[in-house]
Design an enzyme around this catalytic site. Structure first.
Site, PDB file in Angstrom:
ATOM      1  N   CYS A   1       0.860  -1.179   0.000  1.00 19.37           N
ATOM      2  CA  CYS A   1       0.000   0.000   0.000  1.00 19.37           C
ATOM      3  C   CYS A   1       0.896   1.228   0.000  1.00 19.37           C
ATOM      4  CB  CYS A   1      -0.910   0.016   1.221  1.00 19.37           C
ATOM      5  SG  CYS A   1      -1.931   1.502   1.292  1.00 19.37           S
TER       6      CYS A   1
ATOM      7  N   ASN B   1       0.772  -8.744  -0.412  1.00 21.46           N
ATOM      8  CA  ASN B   1      -0.136  -9.678   0.262  1.00 21.46           C
ATOM      9  C   ASN B   1       0.529 -11.043   0.295  1.00 21.46           C
ATOM     10  OD1 ASN B   1      -2.018  -7.765  -1.538  1.00 21.46           O
ATOM     11  ND2 ASN B   1      -3.078  -8.332   0.325  1.00 21.46           N
TER      12      ASN B   1
END
Ligand code: HMG
Ligand code: MG
Length: 302
Positions: free
Chosen positions: A238, A247
């Site tokens: 992010c 992730n």
């Protein structure tokens, strides 16, 4: 644990949003369709956010319009406000995701407002979506720690989860945005949030910054959680969470689950093909250990 797990593939959104190399609409669509072809039927494909905030997600409307809407697939897009909602609806979105934070610092950095104000922004979005028959997923970021505020108490997560659930979100995805969680903390968090939202409606969205994501997922599964967000090849991060990396890799999750006797319906060879192609476009190797191992095996056999 020999039951089923639902995987939400977030690579085309959470993954590509943090990549420096822009990926064209046509290549994003091809990536998404390759993932669906590999058996990943729920894919987050874009975000209707400010192009200044996340330039990588521009033209998400074209992506959503361009993907082949197979009846067995479900495409999600992020929506931060009413403007994003209108654009998503016009592009044919059937599922949207609103995204709040358990911590004030990240909320302000990510969406330029505090947590309470963000909920007020989401309220009309969720109401319109429900009136239009569009499903709404709710994210909560920084559930196991914040890059700005440090420690985050489980109760802060419970409070936001309850509000999003009461607004009408069908599922609450718990984001360890900077991957700082460890298994016992993940387990305690799941247990605490399940006091406010049914465990069946909780998803685990763990970034793998500190290499803890698989262990945290396993701990969450022992607690009863059965929905996992992951990104092909471990893409992602992010831009508003300094130090956040990707992730947990979908390949790592699939390898672990299949090894536990939990069928995922994912064709690993096809998934590897999708990941290797996007890595080629990005000119960087995937970070997933399973991808590296399987690619090495294929090279050794050829
Ligand atoms: P703001 O500056 O407070 O809002 O941004 P604004 O209304 O003043 O608008 C600013 C500019 O954005 C204006 O343009 C608006 O027109 C435009 P300008 O006049 O400066 O040219 N704008 C929009 N453009 C397109 N679509 C829209 C939209 N809304 C306004 N919907 C805002 C507030 C929320 C818009 C902004 O901060 C934003 O877009 N943030 C998005 C951040 C983001 O996408 N972060 C990554 C996703 S979250 C994540 O990755 C975490 C997650 O994976 C879970 C986890 O891991 O924890 C989900
Ligand atoms: Mg994320």
């Amino acid at each position: 644990m020999s039951d089923s797990v639902r995987i939400v593939e977030v690579g085309p959104r959470d993954g590509l949003q943090n990549e420096k190399t822009p990926v064209s609409v046509a290549d994003r669509i091809a990536f998404i369709e390759a993932l669906v072809g590999a058996g990943l039927h729920t894919v987050e494909v874009g975000a209707f956010v400010s192009p200044k905030a996340i330039p990588q997600m521009v033209n998400s409307d074209q992506v959503l319009r361009g993907v082949n809407r197979r009846s067995d697939s479900e495409f999600h897009v992020l929506v931060p406000n009413e403007r994003g909602y209108e654009a998503a609806r016009a592009a044919g979105a059937r599922v949207i995701a609103v995204f709040a934070s358990a911590s004030e610092g990240f909320s302000r950095a990510n969406i330029n407002c505090g947590v309470a104000e963000s909920i007020e922004r989401f309220r009309p979005v969720v109401a319109s979506a429900r009136a239009d028959g569009i499903k709404v997923r709710g994210y909560i970021s920084c559930v196991l720690g914040c890059p700005f505020d440090g420690e985050v108490k489980p109760q802060a997560v419970v409070d936001v989860a309850k509000v999003l659930w009461d607004l009408g979100c069908y599922e609450i995805s718990l984001g360890d945005t900077i991957g700082v969680g460890t298994p016992l903390k993940a387990r305690h968090l799941l247990r605490a949030v399940a006091g406010a939202v049914p465990m069946a409606n909780l998803a685990m969205h763990f970034h793998d910054t500190y290499g803890q994501a698989l262990a945290n997922l396993y701990a969450g599964m022992e607690e009863g959680a059965r929905v996992i967000d992951s990104a092909a090849g471990g893409l992602g991060g992010c831009p508003y969470a300094p130090g956040a990396t990707g992730n947990v890799a979908t390949e790592d999750v699939v390898y672990m689950l299949e090894g536990m006797g939990i069928a995922t319906g994912v064709d690993m060879t096809k998934l590897l093909g999708a990941t290797n192609e996007v890595s080629r476009l990005l000119s960087r190797p995937p970070v997933s250990r399973v991808v590296s191992a399987l690619n090495a095996k294929v090279r050794a056999q050829s």
